[in-house]
Design a protein around this motif. Structure first.
Motif, PDB file in Angstrom:
ATOM      1  N   ALA A  24       0.488  -1.419   0.419  1.00 18.13           N
ATOM      2  CA  ALA A  24       0.065   0.169   0.253  1.00 18.13           C
ATOM      3  C   ALA A  24       0.954   1.279   0.114  1.00 18.13           C
ATOM      4  N   LEU A  25       0.434   2.173  -0.971  1.00 13.60           N
ATOM      5  CA  LEU A  25       1.704   3.445  -0.740  1.00 13.60           C
ATOM      6  C   LEU A  25       0.551   4.624   0.004  1.00 13.60           C
ATOM      7  N   HIS A  26       1.428   4.841   0.216  1.00  8.26           N
ATOM      8  CA  HIS A  26       0.503   6.577   1.429  1.00  8.26           C
ATOM      9  C   HIS A  26       1.257   7.102   0.950  1.00  8.26           C
ATOM     10  N   THR A  27       0.418   8.371  -0.544  1.00  7.59           N
ATOM     11  CA  THR A  27       1.866   9.669  -1.286  1.00  7.59           C
ATOM     12  C   THR A  27       1.163  10.601  -0.409  1.00  7.59           C
ATOM     13  N   VAL A  28       2.541  11.204   0.047  1.00  7.96           N
ATOM     14  CA  VAL A  28       2.537  12.204   0.609  1.00  7.96           C
ATOM     15  C   VAL A  28       3.280  13.123   0.409  1.00  7.96           C
ATOM     16  N   LYS A  29       2.233  14.225   0.052  1.00  8.07           N
ATOM     17  CA  LYS A  29       3.031  15.610  -0.334  1.00  8.07           C
ATOM     18  C   LYS A  29       3.872  17.238  -0.517  1.00  8.07           C
ATOM     19  N   GLY A  30       5.067  17.069  -0.752  1.00  4.48           N
ATOM     20  CA  GLY A  30       5.678  18.605   0.037  1.00  4.48           C
ATOM     21  C   GLY A  30       6.526  17.762   0.414  1.00  4.48           C
ATOM     22  N   ALA A  31       6.620  17.070   1.079  1.00  4.19           N
ATOM     23  CA  ALA A  31       7.665  16.475   1.998  1.00  4.19           C
ATOM     24  C   ALA A  31       8.751  15.850   1.563  1.00  4.19           C
ATOM     25  N   PRO A  32       9.859  16.691   1.949  1.00  7.08           N
ATOM     26  CA  PRO A  32      11.847  15.972   1.933  1.00  7.08           C
ATOM     27  C   PRO A  32      11.885  14.553   1.566  1.00  7.08           C
ATOM     28  N   HIS A  33      12.947  13.673   1.295  1.00  5.60           N
ATOM     29  CA  HIS A  33      13.622  13.456   1.760  1.00  5.60           C
ATOM     30  C   HIS A  33      13.545  12.199   3.126  1.00  5.60           C
ATOM     31  N   GLY A  34      12.871  11.628   3.661  1.00  2.00           N
ATOM     32  CA  GLY A  34      13.258  10.259   4.734  1.00  2.00           C
ATOM     33  C   GLY A  34      12.312  11.871   5.458  1.00  2.00           C
ATOM     34  N   ALA A  35      11.403  12.262   5.415  1.00  3.54           N
ATOM     35  CA  ALA A  35      10.911  13.266   6.030  1.00  3.54           C
ATOM     36  C   ALA A  35       9.166  12.949   6.186  1.00  3.54           C
ATOM     37  N   MET A  36       8.453  11.940   5.726  1.00  2.00           N
ATOM     38  CA  MET A  36       7.023  12.458   5.506  1.00  2.00           C
ATOM     39  C   MET A  36       5.952  12.210   6.835  1.00  2.00           C
ATOM     40  N   TRP A  37       6.639  11.545   7.920  1.00  3.09           N
ATOM     41  CA  TRP A  37       5.975  11.983   8.986  1.00  3.09           C
ATOM     42  C   TRP A  37       5.601  13.337   9.030  1.00  3.09           C
ATOM     43  N   ASN A  38       6.617  14.156   9.188  1.00  2.00           N
ATOM     44  CA  ASN A  38       7.296  15.560   9.363  1.00  2.00           C
ATOM     45  C   ASN A  38       5.979  16.451   8.259  1.00  2.00           C
ATOM     46  N   ALA A  39       5.447  16.105   7.400  1.00  2.00           N
ATOM     47  CA  ALA A  39       4.752  16.920   6.271  1.00  2.00           C
ATOM     48  C   ALA A  39       3.419  16.557   7.475  1.00  2.00           C
ATOM     49  N   ASP A  40       3.036  16.014   8.239  1.00  2.00           N
ATOM     50  CA  ASP A  40       1.136  15.587   7.993  1.00  2.00           C
ATOM     51  C   ASP A  40       1.440  14.318   9.335  1.00  2.00           C
ATOM     52  N   PRO A  41       2.215  14.790  10.848  1.00  2.00           N
ATOM     53  CA  PRO A  41       2.016  13.647  11.659  1.00  2.00           C
ATOM     54  C   PRO A  41       1.091  13.369  11.854  1.00  2.00           C
ATOM     55  N   GLU A  42       0.058  13.681  12.266  1.00  2.00           N
ATOM     56  CA  GLU A  42      -1.227  12.887  12.470  1.00  2.00           C
ATOM     57  C   GLU A  42      -2.256  12.015  11.513  1.00  2.00           C
ATOM     58  N   HIS A  43      -1.597  12.109  10.636  1.00  2.00           N
ATOM     59  CA  HIS A  43      -2.171  11.508   8.833  1.00  2.00           C
ATOM     60  C   HIS A  43      -1.056  10.556   9.177  1.00  2.00           C
ATOM     61  N   TYR A  44      -0.088  10.274   9.502  1.00  5.34           N
ATOM     62  CA  TYR A  44       1.046   9.630   9.295  1.00  5.34           C
ATOM     63  C   TYR A  44       0.988   8.904  10.180  1.00  5.34           C
ATOM     64  N   GLU A  45       0.412   8.783  11.256  1.00  2.24           N
ATOM     65  CA  GLU A  45       0.094   7.902  13.009  1.00  2.24           C
ATOM     66  C   GLU A  45      -0.707   7.562  12.782  1.00  2.24           C
TER      67      GLU A  45
END
Length: 375
Positions: free
Chosen positions: A343-364
């Motif tokens: 399953a691919l969860h696409t995160v926009k606006g985030a740099p490498h290794g920082a998908m959590w940072n862009a939207d921590p609540e959604h990531y978690e």
């Protein structure tokens, strides 16, 4: 008779140019093979602090400074945490104002050069999160590997593996939400990390050798009560997780994989990092060949879908199109090739290794839903 000296001079010049090109390719390959832990990758721009006030900081206007979410802000001897852009704050045409959540250590003054980092926390789980943990040693093939262990009652452990230019502090971002769900976490330092045995050649291998340290962590977890494990890796840590799931004799203990910004083509990533160091395009193939020769890396073949990159367990991938180090298209190809497992969860606006940072609540929340049937 004069032709011979001219020919000899031409040959000498050609050989010198060739030697210089080879040396330049070798130097360019250092961008990945010798990426120092805790330092920014070449793709991460340096920003200037223009000023601070209560709860806000003004930075150079740049695409990096406009990223959504929360980030660490690192400088020479300083670390802070910044939140979203404050769109209503007064600023100049060449500056951006973000919320300044806290200064962890050091000071921030006008003129300081800083860069964004995924790490919101520094230290260990005790000093950073006020959580009880144990410093443990995982027996690795090169020697003891330091790790943080946070206990929990669940039979499934999460083994967290950082990636390029990072340290196990990266795992502090997700330790707290896992701990709240009573999931045991083992955050590993592997060969080449501070406190861990060095790689025999002093180089990073994009997971081709480092995966054996993840294999050792699985064995440690099983020996200490884990029924199964989920491997959670960032960047080349995700690559290591994939390799471990394919090659480990203990792979039947792996219940799932969580991959954040996975490096699925080391050649593409090496080119990106070398290019960010202003390596001329003509020298990028030499950088790839230099890396192969120096680190004994295998050439990519059908990156993202072939061989070792065929997950056999449920796999959650966090990745986005703004990753300048490891292309999102390879993660999309991986998910398309294995729709039942990946399953691919696409995160926009985030740099490498920082998908959590862009939207921590959604990531978690996405991570929680994935983990629920596994733990």
């Amino acid at each position: 008779m004069r032709i011979l000296p001219a020919t000899a001079a031409a040959v000498t010049a050609a050989l010198a140019a060739g030697a210089a090109s080879v040396a330049a390719g070798r130097l360019a390959s250092d961008a990945a093979l010798k990426a120092p832990p805790g330092r920014p990758l070449p793709t991460e721009p340096r920003l200037t602090v223009h000023g601070t006030a209560a709860g806000r900081i003004t930075l150079t206007r740049d695409l990096a400074a406009l990223r959504p979410g929360r980030y660490g802000l690192a400088g020479a001897g300083s670390h802070a945490v910044v939140g979203p852009v404050l769109g209503t704050a007064d600023h100049g045409a060449d500056t951006v104002v973000r919320r300044l959540e806290r200064v962890t250590h050091g000071t921030l003054t006008a003129g300081d050069r800083v860069w964004f980092t995924p790490n919101l926390y520094v230290g260990d789980p005790g000093t950073a999160l006020d959580l009880e943990f144990a410093d443990v040693e995982v027996p690795g093939e090169l020697g003891p590997l330091p790790a943080w262990f946070l206990p929990g009652s669940r039979p499934t452990w999460v083994i967290a593996v950082h990636g390029l230019a990072a340290t196990r502090e990266h795992a502090l971002n997700i330790i707290a939400p896992l701990h709240r769900r009573d999931v045991p976490v083992l955050a590993l330092a592997y060969r080449g990390d501070i406190g861990a045995p060095p790689s025999p050649d002093g180089l990073h291998h994009f997971g081709e050798t480092e995966w054996r340290d993840v294999d050792a962590a699985i064995r440690y977890a099983v020996d200490h009560g884990a029924r199964q494990v989920v491997l959670l890796g960032w960047s080349t840590g995700a690559t290591m997780a994939l390799r471990t799931a394919a090659l480990s004799e203990a792979r039947e203990r792996i219940a799932g994989l969580v991959l954040d910004s996975p490096v699925l083509s080391w050649e593409v990533t090496l080119r990106a990092l070398a290019g960010a160091r202003r390596t001329p395009g003509a020298l990028l193939p030499l950088a790839v060949r230099a890396a192969q020769g120096r680190a004994g890396l295998h050439a990519d073949h059908d990156a993202g879908t072939a061989g070792l990159y065929r997950p056999a367990v449920p796999t959650l991938v966090f990745h986005g199109p703004d990753d300048a180090v490891s292309p999102w298209r390879l993660s999309r190809r991986l998910a398309d090739a294995h729709p039942r497992l990946v399953a691919l969860h696409t995160v926009k606006g985030a740099p490498h290794g920082a998908m959590w940072n862009a939207d921590p609540e959604h990531y978690e929340e996405t991570l929680r839903r994935f983990m629920t049937p596994l733990v």
